[in-house]
Motif scaffolding. Structure first.
Motif, PDB file in Angstrom:
ATOM      1  N   CYS A 139     -58.108  19.198 -45.826  1.00 15.12           N
ATOM      2  CA  CYS A 139     -58.690  20.032 -46.383  1.00 15.12           C
ATOM      3  C   CYS A 139     -58.971  19.648 -47.770  1.00 15.12           C
ATOM      4  N   ALA A 176     -59.758  21.348 -50.560  1.00 13.49           N
ATOM      5  CA  ALA A 176     -59.321  22.039 -51.629  1.00 13.49           C
ATOM      6  C   ALA A 176     -57.972  21.834 -51.984  1.00 13.49           C
ATOM      7  N   CYS A 177     -57.086  21.958 -50.839  1.00 12.98           N
ATOM      8  CA  CYS A 177     -55.593  21.797 -51.196  1.00 12.98           C
ATOM      9  C   CYS A 177     -54.985  20.199 -50.650  1.00 12.98           C
ATOM     10  N   CYS A 221     -54.315  24.825 -43.070  1.00 13.68           N
ATOM     11  CA  CYS A 221     -53.865  24.119 -44.168  1.00 13.68           C
ATOM     12  C   CYS A 221     -53.191  25.010 -45.356  1.00 13.68           C
ATOM     13  N   LEU A 222     -52.722  24.470 -46.299  1.00 15.01           N
ATOM     14  CA  LEU A 222     -51.982  25.267 -47.453  1.00 15.01           C
ATOM     15  C   LEU A 222     -52.774  26.320 -47.945  1.00 15.01           C
ATOM     16  N   CYS A 223     -53.816  26.164 -48.393  1.00 14.97           N
ATOM     17  CA  CYS A 223     -54.757  27.083 -49.135  1.00 14.97           C
ATOM     18  C   CYS A 223     -55.480  28.094 -48.288  1.00 14.97           C
ATOM     19  N   GLY A 224     -55.639  27.781 -46.998  1.00 21.91           N
ATOM     20  CA  GLY A 224     -56.536  28.797 -45.978  1.00 21.91           C
ATOM     21  C   GLY A 224     -57.972  28.522 -45.889  1.00 21.91           C
ATOM     22  N   ALA A 225     -58.242  27.444 -46.551  1.00 21.87           N
ATOM     23  CA  ALA A 225     -59.809  27.101 -46.391  1.00 21.87           C
ATOM     24  C   ALA A 225     -59.884  26.310 -45.060  1.00 21.87           C
TER      25      ALA A 225
HETATM   26 ZN   LIG Z   1     -56.690  24.085 -48.163  1.00 26.91          ZN
END
Ligand SMILES: [Zn+2]
Length: 133
Positions: free
Chosen positions: A74, A76-77, A10-14
């Motif tokens: 995700c 988060a992001c 994903c964009l944030c890495g989570a």
């Molecule tokens: Zn993310």
């Protein structure tokens, strides 16, 4: 010999994943669900579930989007990452979440009957009103 894995996330890495096998060509889906979850339409590859591993899942949430499939995203992001149909050996992976060069092409448009009215499909790829086959 070390196998070279494909990676993505994903964009944030989570959410991060690894793919150890071949990628199917990407299929562009214009159904309402794909349009809503992505903000436009989705182009997704597919990999055998045995070749697919989620290596970071702290952000991963699943949304049951229909009676037979769920979508991974995700929390988060907000990235939309996976489409998982029950009892299917393949995991759908949104092609835009792959890292770097994918080595695949878009092969087909599906559910073009549901596509938004604000864009045209101007390529020569096969187009299906529903799912191909
Ligand atoms: Zn993310």
């Amino acid at each position: 010999m070390k196998t070279k894995f494909k990676t993505g996330g994903c964009l944030c890495g989570a959410v991060r994943y690894e793919i150890k096998g071949p990628l199917r060509d990407s299929i562009a889906c214009h159904c309402v669900q794909c349009r809503k979850t992505s903000g436009h339409y989705v182009s997704a590859t597919a990999v055998h579930k045995l070749d697919f591993e989620i290596i970071e899942d702290t952000g991963l949430k699943w949304y049951q989007s229909s009676s037979y499939a769920k979508r991974g995203f995700c929390s988060a992001c907000g990235s939309s990452l996976f489409w998982d149909m029950d009892d299917r050996d393949l995991m759908g992976v949104m092609s835009g979440t792959l890292d770097g060069k994918t080595g695949i092409k878009t092969s087909t448009h599906i559910y073009v009957g549901d596509k938004g009215d604000y864009y045209e499909l101007t390529d020569d790829l096969p187009k299906f009103d529903g799912y191909e086959k």
